[in-house]
Design a protein around this motif. Structure first.
Motif: not given
Length: 240
Positions: A215-221, A223-237
């Motif tokens: 679900e996070v991947v679907a958001f990141l690809v 256009d809703k995530a258009s300002y998220i770039n060049g970073t690492n997203i943690h999904i680890n609880g």
């Protein structure tokens, strides 16, 4: 309506399969596995593009086919394929080291290179490289694996800066994600005592699911995530 295609490597099981199920609702998929026989489920309308990423010739052919057959409609790449061969570095065969480096780091770099040749012409596209929490924390008996995952984080950040340096007017985004302890067939092989040790270190007090990561991947690809770039997203609880 213009067809929009997304490449997902390692799409036959685990996280890759979960990502394909979610993204198939909006995109045409290019699904990768080492061989066709690896697939037990294929989303309708998907294209198969199989290759052994440990074989340099097959990897080169894979990248060439991606550009030739799907370059006009490719909008995103999810570099998910990876392997882990856990062992103390002292006893790890050099062939195993080479294989981990090739599949987990060299292959994503080469696939990104092919994708960037497509995206720079359109000035648009998204790349998500799947790293791991151990890329930042490290983990005993996974030294080489952790090194490749740390490499993907640094590579993704650097490539995002490189895109901006080459062309300021673009909509190309490069990201990495770092899942923590996610329940997959890979983690199923971890001894129960080791699992319990991880569980006590997770503030969420549970392991994650592949669907939560997908679900996070679907958001990141999107256009809703258009300002998220060049970073690492943690999904680890909260595991750090």
């Amino acid at each position: 309506m213009v067809e929009k295609k997304i490449l997902i490597t390692g799409a036959s099981r685990g996280l890759g399969l979960a990502i394909s199920k979610i993204l198939s609702k909006e995109y045409t998929l290019i699904l990768h596995a080492t061989r066709k026989e690896s697939f037990t489920h294929i989303e309708p309308g998907s294209h198969l593009l199989c290759a052994d990423l440990n074989d340099r010739q097959e990897l080169n052919e894979f990248c060439n086919r991606l550009k030739k057959e799907h370059g006009d409609t490719l909008v995103a790449v999810i570099n998910n394929a990876g392997i882990t061969l856990d062992k103390s570095l002292i006893y790890q065969p050099e062939n195993d080291i080479d294989r981990i480096l090739q599949v987990n780091l060299k292959a994503p770099v080469m696939i990104c290179k092919a994708a960037m040749k497509i995206f720079t012409l359109k000035k648009r596209g998204v790349i998500i490289n799947v790293s791991s929490v151990v890329g930042e924390t490290g983990n005993a008996f996974q030294a080489v694996y952790a090194a490749t995952k740390a490499g993907l984080i640094a590579f993704s950040k650097s490539l995002a800066k490189e895109v901006a340096a080459l062309n300021q007017e673009h909509a190309i985004r490069i990201l990495s994600i770092s899942p923590g302890f996610i329940e997959t067939d890979m983690t199923d092989r971890i001894p129960e005592a080791e699992k319990q040790k991880f569980l006590t270190a997770i503030p969420a007090n549970r392991f994650g699911s592949v669907n939560e990561v997908a679900e996070v991947v679907a958001f990141l690809v999107s256009d809703k995530a258009s300002y998220i770039n060049g970073t690492n997203i943690h999904i680890n609880g909260g595991l750090l």
